[in-house]
Scaffold this active site. Structure first.
Site, PDB file in Angstrom:
ATOM      1  N   ARG A  62       0.792  -1.235   0.000  1.00 27.46           N
ATOM      2  CA  ARG A  62       0.000   0.000   0.000  1.00 27.46           C
ATOM      3  C   ARG A  62       0.821   1.280   0.000  1.00 27.46           C
ATOM      4  NH1 ARG A  62      -5.098   0.138   3.902  1.00 27.46           N
ATOM      5  NH2 ARG A  62      -3.509   0.176   5.512  1.00 27.46           N
ATOM      6  N   ASP A  63       2.142   1.213   0.097  1.00 27.67           N
ATOM      7  CA  ASP A  63       2.920   2.455   0.038  1.00 27.67           C
ATOM      8  C   ASP A  63       4.240   2.232  -0.696  1.00 27.67           C
ATOM      9  OD1 ASP A  63       3.327   5.166   0.426  1.00 27.67           O
ATOM     10  OD2 ASP A  63       4.229   4.936   2.404  1.00 27.67           O
ATOM     11  N   LEU A  64       4.182   1.507  -1.804  1.00 27.02           N
ATOM     12  CA  LEU A  64       5.373   1.324  -2.623  1.00 27.02           C
ATOM     13  C   LEU A  64       5.720   2.639  -3.311  1.00 27.02           C
ATOM     14  CD1 LEU A  64       4.639  -2.112  -4.339  1.00 27.02           C
ATOM     15  CD2 LEU A  64       6.424  -1.642  -2.659  1.00 27.02           C
TER      16      LEU A  64
END
Length: 321
Positions: free
Chosen positions: A59-61
């Site tokens: 969810r936060d690449l």
């Protein structure tokens, strides 16, 4: 050296110390070349395929959350807002966007965060590749809200080749497919993305190696002999002479050196022989290329080094001219 951290699910784990820089820093310095951008994305896609198989969505690449060591090995960091595929993460709050707008998928940036899944990480991988290829994120702006509106709206990022015309059309299409607005139009999983990138990477790296050798040779007033290189099988002692400036190793008959085994990729690695150095570069193989037991993307070979190609091991014999 290791550090101890805690993931979003409350479990403690050991973290390896990485001697390297963030991908964000390398992009800003202009140090990511085209073949390296593709190679890094392949490794990241395979890593996320594994995470997704364990039921975890990052969810936060983004480039700031990826460290790259001196062997161009990327390591994904900060699973702090990760989510389990089969259940809520406990982190999402109503009206609060979790993640970084420039690399968010539309379903994550919009009003349907419950639809976030592995396909959302595929979008982020495409956005990261886009940034490596162009030097800028897909959507830019000083106001995060404006970026979110671009992400969830109908507008698409500028085509990669409109910013960098030298990028192959195939790579531009791969990027666009990753960042499709509809999740169903993206790659089904990270492995599918990695497999699509492999032939692109092979063509790019082979072209780069041939160009480098030709350029260096054309600048000389007289032709000098290349180093003499032999690969000596560690188990049988059989010797294979490298007779080309650029030799492809793999299991198909089109390769210069053929190793017929299921664990050797069709085009596994490339060996480049010059006057003063010998290089080996992995071509996105499934089972890896190793030098002295360490997995590599690209490395120098010296006399006496042990070269691993999947489960094959060779002792490198180099005699400089």
């Amino acid at each position: 050296m290791y550090q101890v951290g805690e993931c979003a699910f409350g479990h403690y784990f050991a973290m390896e110390y990485i001697d390297g820089q963030s991908l964000e820093s390398l992009i800003q310095k202009g140090k990511i070349k085209l073949p390296s951008a593709v190679a890094l994305t392949m490794v990241l896609a395979e890593a996320m395929h594994y995470a997704h198989a364990q039921g975890i969505v990052h969810r936060d690449l983004k480039p700031a959350n990826i460290l790259v060591d001196r062997n161009l090995r990327p390591v994904i960091m900060d699973f702090g807002i990760a989510k389990r595929v089969d259940g809520p993460s406990g982190l999402t709050q109503f009206g609060v966007i979790m993640g970084t707008p420039a690399y968010m998928a539309p379903e994550q940036a919009g009003a349907t965060p419950e639809k976030v899944g592995p396909h959302s990480d595929i979008y982020a991988l495409g956005a990261i590749l886009y940034t490596m290829l162009t030097g800028r994120p897909p959507f830019e702006g000083n106001d995060p809200l404006r970026i979110v509106l671009k992400v969830i709206g109908p507008d698409l990022p500028p085509p990669v080749r409109s910013l960098q015309p030298h990028v192959p059309e195939k790579l531009e299409r791969i990027c666009a497919k990753c960042m499709a607005k509809e999740p169903a139009e993206r790659y089904a999983d990270g492995r599918s993305l990695a497999q699509e990138l492999r032939p692109v990477h092979r063509r790019l790296t082979h072209k780069q190696a041939e160009s480098t050798v030709t350029r260096r040779q054309s600048g000389r007033t007289m032709r000098q002999a290349r180093a003499s290189v032999l690969l000596e099988a560690a188990d049988t002692g059989k010797k294979i002479r490298i007779s080309h400036a650029v030799a492809i190793v793999g299991r198909t008959s089109e390769c210069d050196i053929v190793l017929r085994a299921a664990d050797v990729s069709k085009q596994h690695c490339r060996i480049v022989v010059e006057e003063e150095q010998v290089m080996v570069e992995d071509l996105g193989s499934a089972n890896g290329t190793f030098v002295n037991g360490e997995p590599i993307q690209r490395a120098h070979l010296k006399d006496g080094d042990r070269l691993g190609i999947a489960n094959y091991e060779f002792v490198v014999r180099v005699a400089n001219p």
